[in-house]
Scaffold this active site. Sequence first.
Site, PDB file in Angstrom:
ATOM      1  N   GLU A  97      14.095  -3.743   9.971  1.00 16.48           N
ATOM      2  CA  GLU A  97      15.044  -3.146   9.030  1.00 16.48           C
ATOM      3  C   GLU A  97      16.480  -3.308   9.536  1.00 16.48           C
ATOM      4  OE1 GLU A  97      11.111  -0.944   8.698  1.00 16.48           O
ATOM      5  OE2 GLU A  97      12.403  -1.693  10.296  1.00 16.48           O
ATOM      6  N   ASP A 137       0.807  -1.221   0.000  1.00 15.70           N
ATOM      7  CA  ASP A 137       0.000   0.000   0.000  1.00 15.70           C
ATOM      8  C   ASP A 137       0.843   1.275   0.000  1.00 15.70           C
ATOM      9  OD1 ASP A 137       0.935  -0.421   2.538  1.00 15.70           O
ATOM     10  OD2 ASP A 137      -0.960  -0.005   3.561  1.00 15.70           O
TER      11      ASP A 137
END
Length: 308
Positions: free
Chosen positions: A253, A168
């Site tokens: 991350e 998205d």
Amino acid sequence: MSFVNIKKQYLAIGMLVFVILFLFNTRPVFQCQFNPEQSSYLPTIYGITPTYLRLAQKADLTRLSQTLMLVKNFHWIIIEDSEEKTKLVANLLKESNLKYTHLNVKTQKSKHSTLLDINVCVFQTVKFNTSWYCASGVEQRNTALDWLRTHLATAEDKRGVVYFMDDDNTYSLKVFEEMRKVKKVGVWPVGIVGGMRVEMPVVTDGKVSGFNAWWKPFRPFPIDMAGFAINATMFLDHPEAKFSRKVQSGFQESEILKYFTTTDELEPLADNCTKVYVWHTRTQKPSILNPKKLKLKHPPIPDDHIEV
């Protein structure tokens, strides 16, 4: 001079002009075919996108796929959080004409609790609020990395770059142009993320010297998943590199980047991290009315048979 001869002369001149214009207009085509500068190699971009069933899933994937159709030499690895591949995603991929790999793996829940296992959800305190933060897409991204390593191990051309993409987010085509420059790990700013207009690496004298991040700035790499790309061959060099359920949300991350780089080794792209080419957008959850609760005199026709 007879009228017939004049007519023939005009016809000959007209044909000559037509041939000249034809050759002139088609010249760029021949240049495109034979100019070595324009036919330079483009490394493959492997875009890894976890996705899950929801009402806006097809809308999000449609928007993203139509952006990816404009990206040259792109391979989309899409992984469903599902026990089996769904027709919705399978049909969308077939109709997209993209080069893709369709995978699936279900996020496993604890057998002993209605909450996810402690390794899945880590209890955190943020200022004065406490809540459970669950990392998403871990199994899906790791499944994609398993496929990638198997694919690269037998591929003649192993060159490429890996980019982890949410379904998205909003992507400019320029971000894909930038990531093709990656040697090891490239980074760039991400808009509308972490409570900021832009979250970005700080660049000093052409090197990353820090990060402009408000949310959990103590992270080893306070950067969004959309803000970096990794040379694909490095996943062969580091077969142990993967995401983990044992780290808290926001640290995924850092978990993957720790295998490949340090802060001072990061490659700042997007004009020394001054341009925003990707935005961490989120589709608002649709609010759908229930006709049964509305007690309408003429309720809507059932639409369960229509894929939305």
